[in-house]
Design a protein around this motif. Structure first.
Motif, PDB file in Angstrom:
ATOM      1  N   ALA A 130       0.734  -3.095   0.687  1.00  0.00           N
ATOM      2  CA  ALA A 130      -0.593  -2.828   0.361  1.00  0.00           C
ATOM      3  C   ALA A 130      -1.229  -3.936   1.843  1.00  0.00           C
ATOM      4  O   ALA A 130      -2.197  -3.990   2.265  1.00  0.00           O
ATOM      5  CB  ALA A 130      -0.950  -2.659  -0.516  1.00  0.00           C
ATOM      6  N   LYS A 131      -0.919  -5.540   1.089  1.00  0.00           N
ATOM      7  CA  LYS A 131      -0.996  -6.266   2.249  1.00  0.00           C
ATOM      8  C   LYS A 131      -0.706  -6.623   3.215  1.00  0.00           C
ATOM      9  O   LYS A 131      -1.851  -6.558   4.213  1.00  0.00           O
ATOM     10  CB  LYS A 131      -0.745  -7.523   1.233  1.00  0.00           C
ATOM     11  CG  LYS A 131      -0.830  -8.095  -0.103  1.00  0.00           C
ATOM     12  CD  LYS A 131      -0.397  -9.383  -0.390  1.00  0.00           C
ATOM     13  CE  LYS A 131      -0.521 -10.345  -1.732  1.00  0.00           C
ATOM     14  NZ  LYS A 131      -0.502 -11.578  -2.357  1.00  0.00           N
ATOM     15  N   ALA A 132       0.416  -5.591   3.771  1.00  0.00           N
ATOM     16  CA  ALA A 132      -0.041  -5.576   4.928  1.00  0.00           C
ATOM     17  C   ALA A 132      -0.888  -4.790   5.670  1.00  0.00           C
ATOM     18  O   ALA A 132      -0.980  -5.377   7.502  1.00  0.00           O
ATOM     19  CB  ALA A 132       1.776  -5.249   5.263  1.00  0.00           C
ATOM     20  N   LEU A 133      -0.940  -3.795   5.067  1.00  0.00           N
ATOM     21  CA  LEU A 133      -1.977  -2.284   5.475  1.00  0.00           C
ATOM     22  C   LEU A 133      -3.259  -3.466   5.409  1.00  0.00           C
ATOM     23  O   LEU A 133      -4.521  -2.769   6.453  1.00  0.00           O
ATOM     24  CB  LEU A 133      -2.240  -1.507   4.894  1.00  0.00           C
ATOM     25  CG  LEU A 133      -0.923  -0.477   4.645  1.00  0.00           C
ATOM     26  CD1 LEU A 133      -1.013   0.586   3.651  1.00  0.00           C
ATOM     27  CD2 LEU A 133      -1.309   0.378   6.020  1.00  0.00           C
ATOM     28  N   ALA A 134      -3.758  -4.657   4.523  1.00  0.00           N
ATOM     29  CA  ALA A 134      -4.916  -4.644   4.718  1.00  0.00           C
ATOM     30  C   ALA A 134      -5.101  -5.230   5.163  1.00  0.00           C
ATOM     31  O   ALA A 134      -6.280  -5.477   5.772  1.00  0.00           O
ATOM     32  CB  ALA A 134      -5.389  -5.384   2.817  1.00  0.00           C
ATOM     33  N   GLY A 135      -4.200  -6.073   6.211  1.00  0.00           N
ATOM     34  CA  GLY A 135      -4.316  -7.496   7.151  1.00  0.00           C
ATOM     35  C   GLY A 135      -4.424  -6.516   8.164  1.00  0.00           C
ATOM     36  O   GLY A 135      -4.906  -7.230   8.855  1.00  0.00           O
ATOM     37  N   MET A 136      -3.613  -5.098   8.479  1.00  0.00           N
ATOM     38  CA  MET A 136      -4.133  -4.686   9.555  1.00  0.00           C
ATOM     39  C   MET A 136      -4.963  -3.747  10.132  1.00  0.00           C
ATOM     40  O   MET A 136      -5.809  -3.815  11.067  1.00  0.00           O
ATOM     41  CB  MET A 136      -2.993  -2.960   9.810  1.00  0.00           C
ATOM     42  CG  MET A 136      -1.610  -3.875  10.054  1.00  0.00           C
ATOM     43  SD  MET A 136      -0.030  -2.488   9.744  1.00  0.00           S
ATOM     44  CE  MET A 136      -0.623  -1.854  11.159  1.00  0.00           C
ATOM     45  N   ALA A 137      -5.651  -3.696   8.403  1.00  0.00           N
ATOM     46  CA  ALA A 137      -7.460  -3.116   8.597  1.00  0.00           C
ATOM     47  C   ALA A 137      -8.547  -4.569   9.105  1.00  0.00           C
ATOM     48  O   ALA A 137      -9.252  -3.706   9.408  1.00  0.00           O
ATOM     49  CB  ALA A 137      -7.375  -1.819   6.955  1.00  0.00           C
ATOM     50  N   MET A 185       9.208  -0.230 -13.796  1.00  0.00           N
ATOM     51  CA  MET A 185       7.539  -0.511 -12.969  1.00  0.00           C
ATOM     52  C   MET A 185       7.526  -1.887 -11.795  1.00  0.00           C
ATOM     53  O   MET A 185       6.916  -2.034 -10.717  1.00  0.00           O
ATOM     54  CB  MET A 185       7.379  -0.844 -14.143  1.00  0.00           C
ATOM     55  CG  MET A 185       5.455  -0.883 -14.197  1.00  0.00           C
ATOM     56  SD  MET A 185       4.950   1.307 -13.470  1.00  0.00           S
ATOM     57  CE  MET A 185       3.197   0.909 -14.010  1.00  0.00           C
ATOM     58  N   SER A 186       7.963  -3.041 -12.410  1.00  0.00           N
ATOM     59  CA  SER A 186       8.126  -4.038 -11.470  1.00  0.00           C
ATOM     60  C   SER A 186       8.745  -4.137  -9.716  1.00  0.00           C
ATOM     61  O   SER A 186       8.463  -4.530  -8.628  1.00  0.00           O
ATOM     62  CB  SER A 186       8.664  -5.457 -12.010  1.00  0.00           C
ATOM     63  OG  SER A 186       9.746  -5.156 -12.058  1.00  0.00           O
ATOM     64  N   ASP A 187       9.098  -3.633  -9.867  1.00  0.00           N
ATOM     65  CA  ASP A 187      10.029  -2.954  -8.919  1.00  0.00           C
ATOM     66  C   ASP A 187       9.197  -2.064  -7.627  1.00  0.00           C
ATOM     67  O   ASP A 187       9.591  -2.478  -6.887  1.00  0.00           O
ATOM     68  CB  ASP A 187      11.009  -1.718  -8.886  1.00  0.00           C
ATOM     69  CG  ASP A 187      12.516  -2.950  -9.249  1.00  0.00           C
ATOM     70  OD1 ASP A 187      13.261  -4.303  -9.775  1.00  0.00           O
ATOM     71  OD2 ASP A 187      13.322  -2.340 -10.223  1.00  0.00           O
ATOM     72  N   ILE A 188       8.890  -0.991  -8.437  1.00  0.00           N
ATOM     73  CA  ILE A 188       7.714  -0.526  -7.979  1.00  0.00           C
ATOM     74  C   ILE A 188       6.611  -1.761  -6.846  1.00  0.00           C
ATOM     75  O   ILE A 188       6.284  -1.692  -6.129  1.00  0.00           O
ATOM     76  CB  ILE A 188       7.222   0.439  -8.017  1.00  0.00           C
ATOM     77  CG1 ILE A 188       7.855   1.405  -8.995  1.00  0.00           C
ATOM     78  CG2 ILE A 188       5.489   1.252  -7.345  1.00  0.00           C
ATOM     79  CD1 ILE A 188       7.589   3.013 -10.152  1.00  0.00           C
ATOM     80  N   ARG A 189       5.750  -2.126  -7.775  1.00  0.00           N
ATOM     81  CA  ARG A 189       4.986  -3.574  -7.434  1.00  0.00           C
ATOM     82  C   ARG A 189       5.695  -3.695  -6.712  1.00  0.00           C
ATOM     83  O   ARG A 189       4.587  -4.091  -5.667  1.00  0.00           O
ATOM     84  CB  ARG A 189       4.580  -4.163  -9.148  1.00  0.00           C
ATOM     85  CG  ARG A 189       3.045  -4.621  -8.754  1.00  0.00           C
ATOM     86  CD  ARG A 189       2.681  -5.633 -10.505  1.00  0.00           C
ATOM     87  NE  ARG A 189       2.239  -6.829 -10.118  1.00  0.00           N
ATOM     88  CZ  ARG A 189       1.183  -6.834  -9.950  1.00  0.00           C
ATOM     89  NH1 ARG A 189       0.236  -5.503 -10.317  1.00  0.00           N
ATOM     90  NH2 ARG A 189       0.206  -7.932 -10.108  1.00  0.00           N
ATOM     91  N   GLY A 190       6.377  -4.403  -6.543  1.00  0.00           N
ATOM     92  CA  GLY A 190       7.677  -5.269  -5.296  1.00  0.00           C
ATOM     93  C   GLY A 190       7.225  -4.999  -4.430  1.00  0.00           C
ATOM     94  O   GLY A 190       7.157  -5.997  -3.645  1.00  0.00           O
ATOM     95  N   LEU A 191       6.749  -3.178  -4.403  1.00  0.00           N
ATOM     96  CA  LEU A 191       7.196  -2.520  -3.119  1.00  0.00           C
ATOM     97  C   LEU A 191       5.739  -2.119  -2.652  1.00  0.00           C
ATOM     98  O   LEU A 191       5.371  -2.391  -1.264  1.00  0.00           O
ATOM     99  CB  LEU A 191       8.107  -2.007  -3.047  1.00  0.00           C
ATOM    100  CG  LEU A 191       9.428  -1.775  -3.250  1.00  0.00           C
ATOM    101  CD1 LEU A 191       9.981  -0.619  -3.974  1.00  0.00           C
ATOM    102  CD2 LEU A 191      10.166  -2.774  -2.397  1.00  0.00           C
ATOM    103  N   VAL A 192       4.810  -2.350  -3.731  1.00  0.00           N
ATOM    104  CA  VAL A 192       3.305  -1.672  -3.218  1.00  0.00           C
ATOM    105  C   VAL A 192       2.502  -2.966  -2.709  1.00  0.00           C
ATOM    106  O   VAL A 192       1.815  -2.579  -1.970  1.00  0.00           O
ATOM    107  CB  VAL A 192       3.209  -1.476  -4.327  1.00  0.00           C
ATOM    108  CG1 VAL A 192       1.818  -0.572  -4.065  1.00  0.00           C
ATOM    109  CG2 VAL A 192       3.189   0.380  -4.943  1.00  0.00           C
ATOM    110  N   VAL A 193       2.978  -4.127  -4.104  1.00  0.00           N
ATOM    111  CA  VAL A 193       1.946  -5.215  -2.994  1.00  0.00           C
ATOM    112  C   VAL A 193       1.858  -5.745  -1.854  1.00  0.00           C
ATOM    113  O   VAL A 193       0.723  -5.728  -1.029  1.00  0.00           O
ATOM    114  CB  VAL A 193       1.954  -6.315  -4.366  1.00  0.00           C
ATOM    115  CG1 VAL A 193       1.467  -7.254  -3.535  1.00  0.00           C
ATOM    116  CG2 VAL A 193       1.682  -5.731  -5.996  1.00  0.00           C
ATOM    117  N   PRO A 194       3.463  -6.224  -1.388  1.00  0.00           N
ATOM    118  CA  PRO A 194       3.216  -6.442  -0.192  1.00  0.00           C
ATOM    119  C   PRO A 194       3.322  -5.904   0.613  1.00  0.00           C
ATOM    120  O   PRO A 194       2.279  -6.247   1.936  1.00  0.00           O
ATOM    121  CB  PRO A 194       5.239  -7.123  -0.038  1.00  0.00           C
ATOM    122  CG  PRO A 194       5.379  -7.189  -1.027  1.00  0.00           C
ATOM    123  CD  PRO A 194       4.788  -5.963  -1.854  1.00  0.00           C
TER     124      PRO A 194
END
Length: 151
Positions: free
Chosen positions: A12-19, A1-10
């Motif tokens: 998601a932050k990158a996508l939010a930054g682009m938006a 679970m932490s592996d997925i979270r470690g991939l998803v959070v960065p």
């Protein structure tokens, strides 16, 4: 679970930054304009106050320079008189010298009055110098206080 979270959070932050970038690109000039409109008048007042304080310090410094030069000239002029008085006082302090000094300093009545008048003038000059030194000290304290407020 932490592996997925470690991939998803960065990601998601990158996508939010682009938006967020286009929104910020439009908002930034407006925010800067509002900040400039509100801050610039205060900055202008502060700059004017600083310029006025600098002029006051310069004017006061020039006045003090004139007073210091005058005091220095007076001190140089009075130094020989003071040295002569100190020599005469020292002569009184030596044992047996009073009688010899009295013999050497026998003045005519006119000379005595002249000496007393000269002593009165010297006392008046020394009092004036003392007053100027006191005034100079007050002015220096005012300049220092203004400098601390400006600093």
């Amino acid at each position: 679970m932490s592996d997925i979270r470690g991939l998803v959070v960065p990601r998601a932050k990158a996508l939010a930054g682009m938006a967020w970038r286009p929104v910020m690109a439009r908002l930034r000039p407006r925010i800067e304009q509002i900040a400039t409109d509100r801050i610039q008048p205060e900055l202008d007042r502060l700059h004017a106050d600083i310029a006025e304080l600098r002029r006051d310090v310069e004017r006061t410094t020039q006045e003090l320079d004139g007073h210091v030069k005058w005091l220095y000239d007076e001190q140089r002029r009075l130094a020989p008189h003071l040295a002569a008085l100190e020599t005469r006082i020292a002569a009184f302090e030596r044992p047996g010298s009073v009688a010899r000094l009295a013999e050497r300093l026998e003045y005519a009545p006119d000379e005595t009055e002249e000496v007393r008048a000269e002593h009165a003038r010297i006392r008046a000059r020394l009092a004036a110098i003392s007053k100027y030194e006191e005034r100079l000290a007050r002015l220096e304290a005012d300049v220092a206080a203004r400098h601390e407020v400006a600093g």
